[in-house]
Design a protein around this motif. Structure first.
Motif, PDB file in Angstrom:
ATOM      1  N   PRO A   1       0.790  -1.235   0.000  1.00 36.84           N
ATOM      2  CA  PRO A   1       0.000   0.000   0.000  1.00 36.84           C
ATOM      3  C   PRO A   1       0.818   1.279   0.000  1.00 36.84           C
ATOM      4  CG  PRO A   1       0.152  -0.834   2.217  1.00 36.84           C
ATOM      5  CD  PRO A   1       0.909  -1.815   1.348  1.00 36.84           C
ATOM      6  N   LYS A   2       2.152   1.188   0.083  1.00 38.98           N
ATOM      7  CA  LYS A   2       2.970   2.382   0.260  1.00 38.98           C
ATOM      8  C   LYS A   2       2.712   3.423  -0.822  1.00 38.98           C
ATOM      9  CE  LYS A   2       7.763   3.949   0.582  1.00 38.98           C
ATOM     10  NZ  LYS A   2       9.187   3.551   0.558  1.00 38.98           N
ATOM     11  N   VAL A   3       2.725   3.004  -2.099  1.00 39.71           N
ATOM     12  CA  VAL A   3       2.563   3.970  -3.183  1.00 39.71           C
ATOM     13  C   VAL A   3       1.157   4.539  -3.194  1.00 39.71           C
ATOM     14  CG1 VAL A   3       2.703   4.300  -5.687  1.00 39.71           C
ATOM     15  CG2 VAL A   3       4.352   2.834  -4.529  1.00 39.71           C
ATOM     16  N   ALA A   4       0.171   3.696  -2.873  1.00 42.15           N
ATOM     17  CA  ALA A   4      -1.206   4.183  -2.825  1.00 42.15           C
ATOM     18  C   ALA A   4      -1.369   5.278  -1.792  1.00 42.15           C
ATOM     19  CB  ALA A   4      -2.155   3.024  -2.513  1.00 42.15           C
ATOM     20  N   LEU A   5      -0.714   5.107  -0.644  1.00 42.74           N
ATOM     21  CA  LEU A   5      -0.803   6.118   0.403  1.00 42.74           C
ATOM     22  C   LEU A   5      -0.076   7.391  -0.004  1.00 42.74           C
ATOM     23  CD1 LEU A   5      -0.237   3.804   3.487  1.00 42.74           C
ATOM     24  CD2 LEU A   5      -2.381   4.857   2.762  1.00 42.74           C
TER      25      LEU A   5
ATOM     26  N   VAL B   1      -5.299  -3.029   0.837  1.00 41.74           N
ATOM     27  CA  VAL B   1      -4.064  -2.309   0.504  1.00 41.74           C
ATOM     28  C   VAL B   1      -4.318  -0.800   0.409  1.00 41.74           C
ATOM     29  CG1 VAL B   1      -2.749  -4.184  -0.529  1.00 41.74           C
ATOM     30  CG2 VAL B   1      -4.430  -2.980  -1.924  1.00 41.74           C
ATOM     31  N   ASP B   2      -5.369  -0.344   1.106  1.00 44.90           N
ATOM     32  CA  ASP B   2      -5.666   1.087   1.226  1.00 44.90           C
ATOM     33  C   ASP B   2      -5.865   1.792  -0.105  1.00 44.90           C
ATOM     34  OD1 ASP B   2      -5.440   1.246   4.151  1.00 44.90           O
ATOM     35  OD2 ASP B   2      -3.319   0.836   3.815  1.00 44.90           O
ATOM     36  N   VAL B   3      -6.522   1.125  -1.032  1.00 43.76           N
ATOM     37  CA  VAL B   3      -6.766   1.720  -2.348  1.00 43.76           C
ATOM     38  C   VAL B   3      -8.239   2.089  -2.479  1.00 43.76           C
ATOM     39  CG1 VAL B   3      -6.867   1.247  -4.833  1.00 43.76           C
ATOM     40  CG2 VAL B   3      -4.852   0.569  -3.510  1.00 43.76           C
ATOM     41  N   ASN B   4      -8.517   3.348  -2.767  1.00 37.27           N
ATOM     42  CA  ASN B   4      -9.886   3.784  -3.049  1.00 37.27           C
ATOM     43  C   ASN B   4      -9.952   4.621  -4.319  1.00 37.27           C
ATOM     44  OD1 ASN B   4      -8.858   6.272  -2.255  1.00 37.27           O
ATOM     45  ND2 ASN B   4      -9.801   6.169  -0.223  1.00 37.27           N
TER      46      ASN B   4
END
Length: 224
Positions: A39-43, A158-161
């Protein structure tokens, strides 16, 4: 229906290394997600300001590239030329590795949700000259029985919206939007066109509403 995360590991492939995540629903059905840079890049994408065109492009590039791919044993594993599924999966894996940020949601719903046995029965009807949609209907089955309710919890893991969605199917775009996932871009996928699947693709375009018109007319196999 509820879904829960089970486990994850690294998965080296011919396209590069992915993280593989397994999810299971209350009936024990398993679905898989392959990710790169999440999720790093998504955040990080959420932190990028968009005050000018160059920064906007940077923010767009950081938004995960996502493919929702329903299982196709014949195409994905055996290289069937009856469909474009295998090439679409390979192309998506390559594109996500190239961007360094994205996910493949691999959903276990073979044959547009009708199962492997019924899919082969439909193949037999197609061999007699019926198109892919009529073959399903002649078996008393829906044209498309797939559902996408597992996509939101998988992406949430993975914290993607917010996604750039690789698809020709407007139903996938609509579903994600209806469930609070922002589709900032639809990325067409026109690969694997051949003489054998030309009518199959034309049926998806003409009878099932897939957004192939502008791109598919450039493929000589369908200009007939």
């Amino acid at each position: 229906m509820s879904y829960q995360f089970i486990t994850s590991a690294t998965l080296p492939t011919r396209h590069g290394e992915f993280d593989i995540h397994v999810f299971e629903n209350q009936d024990g059905q398993e679905h898989v997600m392959l990710t790169v840079g999440l999720p790093k890049v998504a955040l990080e994408a959420k932190k990028v300001p968009s005050t000018d065109s160059s920064t906007t492009k940077s923010s767009q590039d950081a938004i995960p590239l996502v493919r929702i791919h329903s299982e196709c044993l014949t195409g994905d594993a055996f290289g069937s030329l009856k469909c474009d599924c295998g090439p679409q999966l390979d192309s998506a894996m390559q594109a996500i590795q190239k961007t360094g940020c994205g996910a493949i949601l691999y959903l276990r719903q073979e044959g547009r949700g009708i199962g492997l046995t019924n899919k082969i029965r439909a193949y037999a009807l197609q061999d007699q000259g019926h198109d892919t949609l009529d073959a399903n209907l002649m078996l008393g089955l829906p044209a498309d029985a797939r559902v996408y309710d597992m996509c939101k919890p998988m992406l949430a893991h993975v914290d993607v919206n917010e996604v750039r969605l690789i698809t020709n199917n407007p139903d996938k775009v609509a579903y994600l939007k209806e469930h609070g996932i922002n589709v900032v871009e639809r990325v067409p996928s026109v690969v694997g066109v051949n003489d054998i699947n030309a009518d199959y693709l034309a049926t998806k375009r003409d009878r099932m509403g897939h957004l192939l018109d502008q791109e598919i007319y450039t493929a000589a196999h369908l200009n007939k």
